[in-house]
Design a protein around this motif. Structure first.
Motif, PDB file in Angstrom:
ATOM      1  N   ARG A 183       0.155  12.067  -5.383  1.00 26.90           N
ATOM      2  CA  ARG A 183      -0.995  11.409  -6.013  1.00 26.90           C
ATOM      3  C   ARG A 183      -0.708   9.929  -6.236  1.00 26.90           C
ATOM      4  NH1 ARG A 183      -5.665  10.736  -5.506  1.00 26.90           N
ATOM      5  NH2 ARG A 183      -5.719  12.917  -4.997  1.00 26.90           N
ATOM      6  N   LEU A 184       0.491   9.586  -6.666  1.00 27.73           N
ATOM      7  CA  LEU A 184       0.856   8.175  -6.854  1.00 27.73           C
ATOM      8  C   LEU A 184       0.771   7.408  -5.541  1.00 27.73           C
ATOM      9  CD1 LEU A 184       3.883   8.463  -9.310  1.00 27.73           C
ATOM     10  CD2 LEU A 184       1.664   7.400  -9.792  1.00 27.73           C
ATOM     11  N   ALA A 185       1.224   8.024  -4.444  1.00 27.14           N
ATOM     12  CA  ALA A 185       1.177   7.362  -3.135  1.00 27.14           C
ATOM     13  C   ALA A 185      -0.264   7.112  -2.709  1.00 27.14           C
ATOM     14  CB  ALA A 185       1.909   8.206  -2.090  1.00 27.14           C
ATOM     15  N   VAL A 186      -1.116   8.115  -2.840  1.00 27.52           N
ATOM     16  CA  VAL A 186      -2.526   7.962  -2.469  1.00 27.52           C
ATOM     17  C   VAL A 186      -3.204   6.927  -3.362  1.00 27.52           C
ATOM     18  CG1 VAL A 186      -4.751   9.178  -2.414  1.00 27.52           C
ATOM     19  CG2 VAL A 186      -2.697  10.273  -1.465  1.00 27.52           C
ATOM     20  N   ASP A 187      -2.961   7.006  -4.662  1.00 25.38           N
ATOM     21  CA  ASP A 187      -3.574   6.056  -5.599  1.00 25.38           C
ATOM     22  C   ASP A 187      -3.103   4.622  -5.351  1.00 25.38           C
ATOM     23  OD1 ASP A 187      -4.950   8.153  -6.735  1.00 25.38           O
ATOM     24  OD2 ASP A 187      -3.679   8.270  -8.531  1.00 25.38           O
ATOM     25  N   ARG A 188      -1.835   4.444  -4.974  1.00 27.27           N
ATOM     26  CA  ARG A 188      -1.326   3.101  -4.671  1.00 27.27           C
ATOM     27  C   ARG A 188      -2.074   2.508  -3.476  1.00 27.27           C
ATOM     28  NH1 ARG A 188       3.888   4.068  -4.562  1.00 27.27           N
ATOM     29  NH2 ARG A 188       3.766   4.786  -2.419  1.00 27.27           N
ATOM     30  N   PRO A 200      -7.995  18.468  11.847  1.00 27.08           N
ATOM     31  CA  PRO A 200      -8.321  18.997  10.513  1.00 27.08           C
ATOM     32  C   PRO A 200      -7.115  19.517   9.737  1.00 27.08           C
ATOM     33  CG  PRO A 200      -9.515  20.203  12.239  1.00 27.08           C
ATOM     34  CD  PRO A 200      -8.686  19.155  12.918  1.00 27.08           C
ATOM     35  N   TYR A 201      -6.015  19.789  10.420  1.00 26.81           N
ATOM     36  CA  TYR A 201      -4.809  20.265   9.725  1.00 26.81           C
ATOM     37  C   TYR A 201      -4.399  19.298   8.612  1.00 26.81           C
ATOM     38  CZ  TYR A 201       0.052  21.401   8.800  1.00 26.81           C
ATOM     39  OH  TYR A 201       1.243  21.703   8.169  1.00 26.81           O
ATOM     40  N   TRP A 202      -4.487  18.002   8.886  1.00 27.50           N
ATOM     41  CA  TRP A 202      -4.016  17.004   7.926  1.00 27.50           C
ATOM     42  C   TRP A 202      -4.938  16.883   6.721  1.00 27.50           C
ATOM     43  CZ3 TRP A 202       0.713  16.668   8.910  1.00 27.50           C
ATOM     44  CH2 TRP A 202       1.198  16.611  10.202  1.00 27.50           C
ATOM     45  N   GLU A 203      -6.167  17.357   6.826  1.00 26.98           N
ATOM     46  CA  GLU A 203      -7.118  17.295   5.713  1.00 26.98           C
ATOM     47  C   GLU A 203      -6.815  18.356   4.651  1.00 26.98           C
ATOM     48  OE1 GLU A 203      -9.773  15.172   5.173  1.00 26.98           O
ATOM     49  OE2 GLU A 203      -9.203  14.043   6.955  1.00 26.98           O
ATOM     50  N   THR A 204      -6.168  19.449   5.045  1.00 21.34           N
ATOM     51  CA  THR A 204      -5.945  20.574   4.137  1.00 21.34           C
ATOM     52  C   THR A 204      -5.134  20.169   2.910  1.00 21.34           C
ATOM     53  OG1 THR A 204      -5.985  22.050   6.036  1.00 21.34           O
ATOM     54  CG2 THR A 204      -5.075  22.941   4.000  1.00 21.34           C
ATOM     55  N   ALA A 205      -4.085  19.415   3.107  1.00 18.69           N
ATOM     56  CA  ALA A 205      -3.218  19.030   1.988  1.00 18.69           C
ATOM     57  C   ALA A 205      -2.759  17.588   2.134  1.00 18.69           C
ATOM     58  CB  ALA A 205      -2.020  19.965   1.905  1.00 18.69           C
ATOM     59  N   GLY A 206      -3.593  16.753   2.718  1.00 17.09           N
ATOM     60  CA  GLY A 206      -3.164  15.377   2.936  1.00 17.09           C
ATOM     61  C   GLY A 206      -4.283  14.373   2.842  1.00 17.09           C
ATOM     62  N   GLN A 207      -3.876  13.134   2.888  1.00 17.99           N
ATOM     63  CA  GLN A 207      -4.800  12.002   2.957  1.00 17.99           C
ATOM     64  C   GLN A 207      -4.299  11.092   4.068  1.00 17.99           C
ATOM     65  OE1 GLN A 207      -7.630  10.899   1.169  1.00 17.99           O
ATOM     66  NE2 GLN A 207      -7.691  12.942   0.300  1.00 17.99           N
ATOM     67  N   THR A 208      -5.229  10.619   4.885  1.00 18.90           N
ATOM     68  CA  THR A 208      -4.900   9.772   6.019  1.00 18.90           C
ATOM     69  C   THR A 208      -5.448   8.375   5.786  1.00 18.90           C
ATOM     70  OG1 THR A 208      -4.990  11.682   7.496  1.00 18.90           O
ATOM     71  CG2 THR A 208      -5.171   9.511   8.519  1.00 18.90           C
ATOM     72  N   PHE A 209      -4.644   7.369   6.116  1.00 17.92           N
ATOM     73  CA  PHE A 209      -5.043   5.973   6.003  1.00 17.92           C
ATOM     74  C   PHE A 209      -4.799   5.297   7.344  1.00 17.92           C
ATOM     75  CE2 PHE A 209      -4.001   7.413   1.807  1.00 17.92           C
ATOM     76  CZ  PHE A 209      -4.986   6.843   0.999  1.00 17.92           C
ATOM     77  N   GLY A 220       0.803  -1.218   0.000  1.00 13.84           N
ATOM     78  CA  GLY A 220       0.000   0.000   0.000  1.00 13.84           C
ATOM     79  C   GLY A 220       0.833   1.264   0.000  1.00 13.84           C
ATOM     80  N   ALA A 221       1.685   1.421   1.013  1.00 17.94           N
ATOM     81  CA  ALA A 221       2.445   2.664   1.168  1.00 17.94           C
ATOM     82  C   ALA A 221       3.737   2.691   0.361  1.00 17.94           C
ATOM     83  CB  ALA A 221       2.755   2.901   2.648  1.00 17.94           C
ATOM     84  N   GLY A 222       4.160   1.560  -0.163  1.00 14.63           N
ATOM     85  CA  GLY A 222       5.363   1.541  -0.993  1.00 14.63           C
ATOM     86  C   GLY A 222       6.671   1.451  -0.239  1.00 14.63           C
ATOM     87  N   PHE A 249      -0.204  10.969   4.176  1.00 12.52           N
ATOM     88  CA  PHE A 249       0.591  11.465   3.054  1.00 12.52           C
ATOM     89  C   PHE A 249       0.266  12.954   2.950  1.00 12.52           C
ATOM     90  CE2 PHE A 249       0.029   6.996   1.555  1.00 12.52           C
ATOM     91  CZ  PHE A 249       1.351   6.634   1.619  1.00 12.52           C
ATOM     92  N   GLN A 250       1.243  13.785   3.246  1.00 12.91           N
ATOM     93  CA  GLN A 250       1.046  15.235   3.292  1.00 12.91           C
ATOM     94  C   GLN A 250       1.670  15.863   2.060  1.00 12.91           C
ATOM     95  OE1 GLN A 250      -0.918  16.638   5.160  1.00 12.91           O
ATOM     96  NE2 GLN A 250      -0.366  18.747   5.408  1.00 12.91           N
ATOM     97  N   ASN A 251       0.884  16.570   1.270  1.00 10.34           N
ATOM     98  CA  ASN A 251       1.353  17.204   0.034  1.00 10.34           C
ATOM     99  C   ASN A 251       1.865  18.610   0.325  1.00 10.34           C
ATOM    100  OD1 ASN A 251      -0.052  18.239  -3.120  1.00 10.34           O
ATOM    101  ND2 ASN A 251       1.934  17.356  -2.719  1.00 10.34           N
ATOM    102  N   ARG A 252       2.895  18.669   1.168  1.00 14.76           N
ATOM    103  CA  ARG A 252       3.563  19.915   1.557  1.00 14.76           C
ATOM    104  C   ARG A 252       5.043  19.623   1.747  1.00 14.76           C
ATOM    105  NH1 ARG A 252      -0.664  21.850   6.144  1.00 14.76           N
ATOM    106  NH2 ARG A 252      -2.033  23.011   4.784  1.00 14.76           N
ATOM    107  N   THR A 253       5.821  20.673   1.806  1.00 21.43           N
ATOM    108  CA  THR A 253       7.229  20.522   2.173  1.00 21.43           C
ATOM    109  C   THR A 253       7.346  20.662   3.678  1.00 21.43           C
ATOM    110  OG1 THR A 253       7.666  22.886   1.939  1.00 21.43           O
ATOM    111  CG2 THR A 253       8.064  21.509   0.003  1.00 21.43           C
ATOM    112  N   TRP A 254       8.409  20.136   4.193  1.00 22.71           N
ATOM    113  CA  TRP A 254       8.722  20.315   5.609  1.00 22.71           C
ATOM    114  C   TRP A 254      10.084  20.990   5.649  1.00 22.71           C
ATOM    115  CZ3 TRP A 254       6.950  20.779  10.224  1.00 22.71           C
ATOM    116  CH2 TRP A 254       7.822  20.736  11.301  1.00 22.71           C
ATOM    117  N   ASP A 255      10.076  22.236   6.042  1.00 30.54           N
ATOM    118  CA  ASP A 255      11.310  23.007   6.126  1.00 30.54           C
ATOM    119  C   ASP A 255      11.491  23.475   7.562  1.00 30.54           C
ATOM    120  OD1 ASP A 255      11.924  22.931   3.338  1.00 30.54           O
ATOM    121  OD2 ASP A 255      10.320  24.398   3.039  1.00 30.54           O
ATOM    122  N   LEU A 256      12.678  23.280   8.091  1.00 29.05           N
ATOM    123  CA  LEU A 256      12.984  23.784   9.436  1.00 29.05           C
ATOM    124  C   LEU A 256      13.506  25.194   9.361  1.00 29.05           C
ATOM    125  CD1 LEU A 256      14.610  20.661  11.061  1.00 29.05           C
ATOM    126  CD2 LEU A 256      12.346  21.571  11.475  1.00 29.05           C
TER     127      LEU A 256
END
Length: 135
Positions: A90-95, A109-118, A30-32, A128-135
């Motif tokens: 998208r490939l990760a979510v579709d897989r 709700p933060y994770w719903e803005t740009a993500g999908q939870t399984f 599923g998650a690859g 799977f969060q469709n954002r960058t993580w920058d420190l």
């Protein structure tokens, strides 16, 4: 230091399960994630270590002989993968959905803005969060 290659810490997240096969299917197919290592009946513990080759983290799933592992105690027990490239995300979510895993509503709700939870078979969640993580 004896090596010319500098390496930072490696994070291992270890968690118990009652069914290594189901969990490896979820995180592998599923998650690859890739199987990096496995062990069987090592002092009463069997497990698999999953992740991405070369990444500085991995997930260890462990089954202890004769012990029942509890389900996740909170919907906030998350593993979050930041996938900033929309196509990779998208490939990760579709897989996941192609392997029969449907998204679940996020508790936060933060994770719903740009993500999908399984939710995995033990009740732990992967985002799977469709954002960058920058420190």
């Amino acid at each position: 230091m004896t090596s010319s290659r500098m390496q930072g810490p490696v994070l291992r997240v270890a968690r118990p399960t009652n069914d290594l096969t189901l969990l490896e299917r979820f995180y592998g197919q599923g998650a690859g994630f890739r199987r990096l290592a496995a062990f069987s009946d090592h002092d009463g513990f069997s497990g698999v270590i999953l992740g991405y080759p070369g990444a500085a983290w991995h997930l260890e799933l462990v089954q202890e002989t004769g012990v029942v592992a509890p389900r996740a105690q909170s919907p906030e027990q998350l593993l979050v993968l930041y996938l900033p490239d929309p196509e990779v995300w998208r490939l990760a979510v579709d897989r996941m959905t192609a392997h029969g895993y449907e998204p679940v509503p996020s508790h936060n709700p933060y994770w719903e803005t740009a993500g999908q939870t399984f939710e995995d078979p033990d009740g732990y969640r992967l985002v799977f969060q469709n954002r960058t993580w920058d420190l």
